[in-house]
Scaffold this motif. Structure first.
Motif, PDB file in Angstrom:
ATOM      1  N   VAL A   9      -8.765  -0.382  -3.777  1.00  0.00           N
ATOM      2  CA  VAL A   9      -9.566  -0.293  -2.562  1.00  0.00           C
ATOM      3  C   VAL A   9      -8.707   0.175  -1.391  1.00  0.00           C
ATOM      4  O   VAL A   9      -7.567  -0.283  -1.240  1.00  0.00           O
ATOM      5  N   THR A  10      -9.269   1.072  -0.590  1.00  0.00           N
ATOM      6  CA  THR A  10      -8.635   1.545   0.640  1.00  0.00           C
ATOM      7  C   THR A  10      -9.564   1.208   1.800  1.00  0.00           C
ATOM      8  O   THR A  10     -10.707   0.776   1.579  1.00  0.00           O
ATOM      9  N   PRO A  11      -9.123   1.430   3.038  1.00  0.00           N
ATOM     10  CA  PRO A  11     -10.035   1.208   4.167  1.00  0.00           C
ATOM     11  C   PRO A  11     -11.293   2.074   4.098  1.00  0.00           C
ATOM     12  O   PRO A  11     -12.319   1.731   4.680  1.00  0.00           O
ATOM     13  N   ASP A  12     -11.232   3.183   3.365  1.00  0.00           N
ATOM     14  CA  ASP A  12     -12.391   4.069   3.221  1.00  0.00           C
ATOM     15  C   ASP A  12     -13.326   3.660   2.095  1.00  0.00           C
ATOM     16  O   ASP A  12     -14.375   4.274   1.910  1.00  0.00           O
ATOM     17  N   PRO A  44       3.897  -6.926  -2.890  1.00  0.00           N
ATOM     18  CA  PRO A  44       3.787  -5.699  -2.093  1.00  0.00           C
ATOM     19  C   PRO A  44       4.139  -4.479  -2.938  1.00  0.00           C
ATOM     20  O   PRO A  44       5.048  -4.527  -3.760  1.00  0.00           O
ATOM     21  N   LEU A  45       3.392  -3.395  -2.735  1.00  0.00           N
ATOM     22  CA  LEU A  45       3.614  -2.157  -3.480  1.00  0.00           C
ATOM     23  C   LEU A  45       4.392  -1.152  -2.630  1.00  0.00           C
ATOM     24  O   LEU A  45       4.331  -1.182  -1.409  1.00  0.00           O
ATOM     25  N   THR A  46       5.100  -0.261  -3.312  1.00  0.00           N
ATOM     26  CA  THR A  46       5.775   0.835  -2.638  1.00  0.00           C
ATOM     27  C   THR A  46       4.933   2.096  -2.817  1.00  0.00           C
ATOM     28  O   THR A  46       3.948   2.096  -3.562  1.00  0.00           O
ATOM     29  N   ILE A  47       5.328   3.155  -2.165  1.00  0.00           N
ATOM     30  CA  ILE A  47       4.688   4.448  -2.406  1.00  0.00           C
ATOM     31  C   ILE A  47       5.016   4.822  -3.843  1.00  0.00           C
ATOM     32  O   ILE A  47       6.179   4.872  -4.226  1.00  0.00           O
ATOM     33  N   GLY A  48       3.999   5.024  -4.651  1.00  0.00           N
ATOM     34  CA  GLY A  48       4.246   5.332  -6.056  1.00  0.00           C
ATOM     35  C   GLY A  48       2.957   5.464  -6.837  1.00  0.00           C
ATOM     36  O   GLY A  48       1.866   5.511  -6.283  1.00  0.00           O
ATOM     37  N   SER A  49       3.119   5.511  -8.141  1.00  0.00           N
ATOM     38  CA  SER A  49       1.961   5.660  -9.021  1.00  0.00           C
ATOM     39  C   SER A  49       1.578   4.306  -9.608  1.00  0.00           C
ATOM     40  O   SER A  49       2.407   3.419  -9.753  1.00  0.00           O
ATOM     41  N   VAL A  50       0.306   4.189  -9.945  1.00  0.00           N
ATOM     42  CA  VAL A  50      -0.210   3.023 -10.667  1.00  0.00           C
ATOM     43  C   VAL A  50      -0.810   3.566 -11.953  1.00  0.00           C
ATOM     44  O   VAL A  50      -1.698   4.418 -11.924  1.00  0.00           O
ATOM     45  N   GLY A  66       1.641   2.466  -0.839  1.00  0.00           N
ATOM     46  CA  GLY A  66       1.998   1.106  -0.444  1.00  0.00           C
ATOM     47  C   GLY A  66       0.823   0.175  -0.646  1.00  0.00           C
ATOM     48  O   GLY A  66      -0.098   0.453  -1.416  1.00  0.00           O
ATOM     49  N   GLY A  67       0.854  -0.937   0.057  1.00  0.00           N
ATOM     50  CA  GLY A  67      -0.225  -1.920  -0.043  1.00  0.00           C
ATOM     51  C   GLY A  67       0.199  -3.143  -0.833  1.00  0.00           C
ATOM     52  O   GLY A  67       1.387  -3.495  -0.882  1.00  0.00           O
ATOM     53  N   LEU A  79      -4.919  -3.235  -2.976  1.00  0.00           N
ATOM     54  CA  LEU A  79      -5.338  -2.907  -1.627  1.00  0.00           C
ATOM     55  C   LEU A  79      -4.286  -1.985  -1.045  1.00  0.00           C
ATOM     56  O   LEU A  79      -3.121  -2.367  -0.923  1.00  0.00           O
ATOM     57  N   ALA A  80      -4.673  -0.752  -0.711  1.00  0.00           N
ATOM     58  CA  ALA A  80      -3.710   0.249  -0.255  1.00  0.00           C
ATOM     59  C   ALA A  80      -4.234   0.977   0.981  1.00  0.00           C
ATOM     60  O   ALA A  80      -5.449   1.172   1.114  1.00  0.00           O
ATOM     61  N   PRO A  81      -3.317   1.410   1.860  1.00  0.00           N
ATOM     62  CA  PRO A  81      -3.750   2.196   3.020  1.00  0.00           C
ATOM     63  C   PRO A  81      -4.423   3.504   2.589  1.00  0.00           C
ATOM     64  O   PRO A  81      -5.375   3.959   3.202  1.00  0.00           O
ATOM     65  N   SER A  82      -3.917   4.100   1.512  1.00  0.00           N
ATOM     66  CA  SER A  82      -4.564   5.264   0.912  1.00  0.00           C
ATOM     67  C   SER A  82      -4.234   5.289  -0.573  1.00  0.00           C
ATOM     68  O   SER A  82      -3.168   4.838  -0.985  1.00  0.00           O
ATOM     69  N   ALA A  83      -5.156   5.799  -1.348  1.00  0.00           N
ATOM     70  CA  ALA A  83      -4.976   5.895  -2.800  1.00  0.00           C
ATOM     71  C   ALA A  83      -5.891   6.984  -3.330  1.00  0.00           C
ATOM     72  O   ALA A  83      -6.986   7.195  -2.805  1.00  0.00           O
ATOM     73  N   GLU A  84      -5.419   7.677  -4.358  1.00  0.00           N
ATOM     74  CA  GLU A  84      -6.211   8.724  -4.997  1.00  0.00           C
ATOM     75  C   GLU A  84      -5.947   8.715  -6.488  1.00  0.00           C
ATOM     76  O   GLU A  84      -4.801   8.599  -6.909  1.00  0.00           O
TER      77      GLU A  84
END
Length: 135
Positions: A9-12, A44-50, A66-67, A79-84
């Protein structure tokens, strides 16, 4: 094999909602693998792949900036600021962002926020790597 519901989930809004057998994510302490029935935790997550391994043997991949990952025995929430998800990444836009970030870092001006430019560079590189399968 047991499965667990995963929501990214992101804020969008929701980016991913599916049943998986395993989640592999990069936390600030290192990479973790989570199976169904895992004890509750938050990291806490770093910038990366899931990586999201499914029961049919396929793997979905998402780029997160992140997130946090919240693990409960029956559900995993990211929960992330952005994810795709890899298939929805606009590669041209990601390459433009990479070029902009590289340009900012190459300038030797005092008004450049280098930390912000470095994070932008990492996010763009992560999106490109996830889209191209270089994870």
């Amino acid at each position: 094999m047991k499965t667990v519901t995963v929501n990214i989930v992101t804020p969008d809004g929701s980016v991913y909602d599916s049943e998986v057998t395993m989640v592999i994510a990069k936390t600030t302490s290192g990479e973790i693998g989570v199976l169904a029935g895992h004890i509750p935790m938050v990291a806490p997550l770093t910038i990366g792949s899931v990586k999201l391994k499914k029961a049919d043997g396929t793997t979905d991949v998402a780029a997160v900036s992140g997130g946090f990952i919240e693990v409960r025995p029956e559900k995993i929430s990211i929960l992330a600021p952005s994810a795709e998800v890899a298939s929805s990444i606009d590669i041209a836009r990601a390459k433009e962002a990479l070029a902009r970030a590289e340009g900012r870092l190459q300038k030797k001006q005092d008004d450049i926020d280098f930390t912000r430019a470095e994070l932008s560079l990492k996010r763009a590189m992560n999106r490109i790597n996830v889209h191209e399968g270089n994870i």
